[in-house]
Design a protein around this motif. Structure first.
Motif, mmCIF file in Angstrom:
data_model
loop_
_atom_site.group_PDB
_atom_site.id
_atom_site.type_symbol
_atom_site.label_atom_id
_atom_site.label_comp_id
_atom_site.label_asym_id
_atom_site.label_seq_id
_atom_site.Cartn_x
_atom_site.Cartn_y
_atom_site.Cartn_z
ATOM 1 N N LEU A 302 0.827 -1.203 0.000
ATOM 2 C CA LEU A 302 0.000 0.000 0.000
ATOM 3 C C LEU A 302 0.866 1.260 0.000
ATOM 4 O O LEU A 302 0.594 2.220 -0.733
ATOM 5 N N ILE A 303 1.912 1.248 0.810
ATOM 6 C CA ILE A 303 2.792 2.420 0.884
ATOM 7 C C ILE A 303 3.519 2.642 -0.431
ATOM 8 O O ILE A 303 3.590 3.773 -0.941
ATOM 9 N N VAL A 304 4.060 1.570 -1.015
ATOM 10 C CA VAL A 304 4.757 1.687 -2.299
ATOM 11 C C VAL A 304 3.786 2.167 -3.385
ATOM 12 O O VAL A 304 4.117 3.049 -4.188
ATOM 13 N N GLY A 305 2.591 1.589 -3.416
ATOM 14 C CA GLY A 305 1.621 1.938 -4.445
ATOM 15 C C GLY A 305 1.153 3.382 -4.352
ATOM 16 O O GLY A 305 1.184 4.124 -5.344
ATOM 17 N N LEU A 306 0.740 3.810 -3.157
ATOM 18 C CA LEU A 306 0.251 5.181 -2.982
ATOM 19 C C LEU A 306 1.360 6.206 -3.181
ATOM 20 O O LEU A 306 1.155 7.259 -3.798
ATOM 21 N N THR A 307 2.564 5.906 -2.675
ATOM 22 C CA THR A 307 3.693 6.827 -2.825
ATOM 23 C C THR A 307 4.111 6.942 -4.286
ATOM 24 O O THR A 307 4.385 8.041 -4.786
ATOM 25 N N GLY A 308 4.180 5.806 -4.985
ATOM 26 C CA GLY A 308 4.552 5.826 -6.395
ATOM 27 C C GLY A 308 3.555 6.625 -7.220
ATOM 28 O O GLY A 308 3.944 7.420 -8.091
ATOM 29 N N SER A 309 2.267 6.446 -6.946
ATOM 30 C CA SER A 309 1.249 7.199 -7.665
ATOM 31 C C SER A 309 1.362 8.687 -7.349
ATOM 32 O O SER A 309 1.228 9.535 -8.241
ATOM 33 N N PHE A 310 1.622 9.004 -6.093
ATOM 34 C CA PHE A 310 1.840 10.390 -5.662
ATOM 35 C C PHE A 310 2.969 11.035 -6.466
ATOM 36 O O PHE A 310 2.828 12.130 -7.020
ATOM 37 N N ILE A 311 4.090 10.340 -6.563
ATOM 38 C CA ILE A 311 5.274 10.881 -7.241
ATOM 39 C C ILE A 311 5.023 11.083 -8.733
ATOM 40 O O ILE A 311 5.349 12.142 -9.298
ATOM 41 N N PHE A 312 4.413 10.078 -9.373
ATOM 42 C CA PHE A 312 4.269 10.147 -10.830
ATOM 43 C C PHE A 312 3.068 10.973 -11.285
ATOM 44 O O PHE A 312 2.931 11.239 -12.491
ATOM 45 N N LEU A 313 2.229 11.426 -10.349
ATOM 46 C CA LEU A 313 1.191 12.402 -10.705
ATOM 47 C C LEU A 313 1.717 13.835 -10.632
ATOM 48 O O LEU A 313 1.115 14.751 -11.210
ATOM 49 N N LEU A 314 2.835 14.039 -9.938
ATOM 50 C CA LEU A 314 3.389 15.385 -9.793
ATOM 51 C C LEU A 314 3.673 16.070 -11.135
ATOM 52 O O LEU A 314 3.452 17.282 -11.269
ATOM 53 N N PRO A 315 4.174 15.347 -12.158
ATOM 54 C CA PRO A 315 4.419 16.021 -13.446
ATOM 55 C C PRO A 315 3.191 16.675 -14.066
ATOM 56 O O PRO A 315 3.327 17.605 -14.871
ATOM 57 N N THR A 316 1.984 16.225 -13.700
ATOM 58 C CA THR A 316 0.782 16.862 -14.259
ATOM 59 C C THR A 316 0.673 18.323 -13.820
ATOM 60 O O THR A 316 -0.048 19.105 -14.454
ATOM 61 N N LEU A 317 1.404 18.684 -12.757
ATOM 62 C CA LEU A 317 1.363 20.057 -12.252
ATOM 63 C C LEU A 317 2.384 20.958 -12.935
ATOM 64 O O LEU A 317 2.236 22.187 -12.935
ATOM 65 N N PHE A 318 3.444 20.362 -13.511
ATOM 66 C CA PHE A 318 4.569 21.178 -13.998
ATOM 67 C C PHE A 318 4.932 20.947 -15.464
ATOM 68 O O PHE A 318 5.612 21.777 -16.061
ATOM 69 N N VAL A 319 4.508 19.829 -16.041
ATOM 70 C CA VAL A 319 4.951 19.443 -17.380
ATOM 71 C C VAL A 319 3.787 19.533 -18.362
ATOM 72 O O VAL A 319 2.657 19.146 -18.033
ATOM 73 N N HIS A 320 4.092 20.044 -19.563
ATOM 74 C CA HIS A 320 3.071 20.052 -20.620
ATOM 75 C C HIS A 320 3.687 19.438 -21.884
ATOM 76 O O HIS A 320 3.986 20.116 -22.865
ATOM 77 N N ASN A 321 3.876 18.152 -21.809
ATOM 78 C CA ASN A 321 4.431 17.390 -22.938
ATOM 79 C C ASN A 321 3.664 16.079 -22.999
ATOM 80 O O ASN A 321 3.671 15.310 -22.030
ATOM 81 N N LEU A 322 3.005 15.807 -24.127
ATOM 82 C CA LEU A 322 2.101 14.663 -24.220
ATOM 83 C C LEU A 322 2.790 13.345 -23.911
ATOM 84 O O LEU A 322 2.274 12.519 -23.161
#
Length: 432
Positions: A302-322
């Protein structure tokens, strides 16, 4: 030498088919929506009400549906609810306006609401404890596969026959599954004609329906143990519903993709969840077999899954590349789905004699998230004018989910209320 498929694995395959079919039945309306809207002269708001009607009975029936599965047994319960979702799926092809469409979707929610908690009860009786995570991973991979392939399958049926006929065909497929289940499954594995003594020896003690009815459900203790899991399931479900409801629109709006390409990108991202579902359960069970530490096996995933999803959703806030966004969101969804099998396995770990009720309590979090997440996500987009704000909320909830996970301990199995010694069954150690 070719390994023979066990009866338990065949039951698991039947449940995989159910999860696959039910997910197509619940999301097929999204593909048919433009045709329904045109034929029935519905506004976008009316179509939105129809689309959301499924989630309300589905959420509220989780606990009661799981309780019915515990008391009546998976054979009868899944046969009855299978008939309900089959009929209501077919009836969706006969709707004449918003009222009948809402009734059909409510009926589908009622039929499917008890399905997954009851299937969890069946798995708790038919599989060894050290395969609970694996089983949940496999069946939920089938559901994610159903979600990913539903748009092209339903689109082909609509092109070939029409949108109404697509619901008729799926209704017939559901009925076929229901009859196969009714014919093949037994509540007591011992009663199955193909069951071997070797396979039976590895299964948990069977609790009959008469014995189950005499076991009082410790609602207070069960709620206290399951509530943190329910909250984590809510955090997980919030982000999952974002993927299931807003992903195509996000790609279409933010990257100017046409409908065809946004659907293809969405399908590719969602397919990563099929892999995550299976691996989450397999790895968790493997950790448990190697260490004997169930708390470590479940918490760590659960910790690995939620943390990994947390980390890899961060680019949606800063990156605009398809390309980068497609890769990062695929990885975020992969990690998110590592949690799914574990979340469903934990109620089986904590309360195996009440697996249906416990898993229903847990999945209420997902149901409530389904009612709130799509609406709040859309509202935040409308108010803020950009996609970053609602994604921030998803990221925050994933972080909160990690913290709440630290309070979950599935290694402590729920104990039954004390019973007089003459009321204890010597084989199952429960009341008679």
């Amino acid at each position: 030498m070719k390994r023979k498929l066990t009866v338990g694995n065949k039951v698991l395959f039947l449940l995989c088919a159910m999860y696959f079919i039910t997910y197509i039945d619940r999301v097929n309306i999204a593909t048919a929506a433009p045709f329904m809207q045109k034929d029935l002269n519905l506004s976008t708001t009316e179509m939105g009400i129809i689309l959301s009607a499924f989630a309300y009975p589905y959420a509220f029936l989780q606990i009661f549906g799981g309780w019915i599965g515990d008391k009546v047994g998976p054979k009868k319960t899944l046969t009855i609810v299978g008939a309900v979702w089959s009929v209501t799926t077919a009836l969706t092809g006969m709707v004449s306006g918003i009222f009948t469409a809402i009734i059909a979707r409510i009926g589908l929610g009622l039929g499917e609401g008890a399905a997954f908690p009851t299937a969890t009860k069946a798995m708790s009786q038919w599989l060894p404890k050290d395969k609970f995570g694996y089983a949940q991973g496999i069946v939920h991979s089938a559901s994610r596969l159903g979600n990913a392939v539903a748009p092209p399958i339903i689109a082909l049926l609509i092109v070939a026959f029409g949108w109404r006929e697509s619901f008729f065909i799926m209704g017939v497929i559901s009925v076929v599954w229901m009859f196969i289940w009714m014919w093949y499954f037994r509540d007591n594995p011992k009663n199955h004609p193909k069951m071997t003594a070797e396979e039976l020896e590895n299964l948990p003690p069977y609790v009959s329906k008469s014995e189950q009815s005499k076991i009082p459900i410790p609602w207070k203790a069960l709620s206290r143990r399951i509530l943190p899991v329910t909250f984590v399931d809510f955090c997980y479900g919030w982000t999952l519903w974002v993927y299931l409801t807003w992903l195509p629109s996000f790609l279409f709006t933010s990257y100017n993709l046409d409908i065809k390409n946004s659907a293809l990108f969405s399908a590719g991202i969602l397919l990563s969840g099929v892999i995550g579902d299976t691996l989450g359960g397999v790895i968790s069970d493997k950790i448990y077999r190697k260490t004997g530490n169930l708390k470590l096996a479940r918490r760590s995933m659960l910790i690995v899954g939620l943390t990994g999803s947390f980390i890899f959703l961060l680019p949606t806030l800063f990156v605009h590349n398809l390309t980068l966004i497609a890769v990062s969101m695929s990885l975020a969804f992969f990690f998110l789905e590592l949690c799914n099998a574990v979340l469903w396995a934990i109620p089986m770990d904590i309360a195996p004699k009440h697996a249906g009720t416990a898993s229903g309590m847990m999945n209420t979090g997902f149901g409530v998230a389904g009612m709130l997440s799509p609406v709040v996500f859309g509202f935040l987009i409308a108010v803020s004018g950009n996609w970053q704000v609602p994604f921030i909320m998803s990221i925050v909830l994933l972080g909160v989910g990690v913290l709440v996970t630290l309070t979950i301990d599935p290694s402590k199995q729920l104990t039954e209320p004390d019973l007089p010694i003459d009321k204890i069954n010597p084989e199952t150690k429960i009341g008679v």
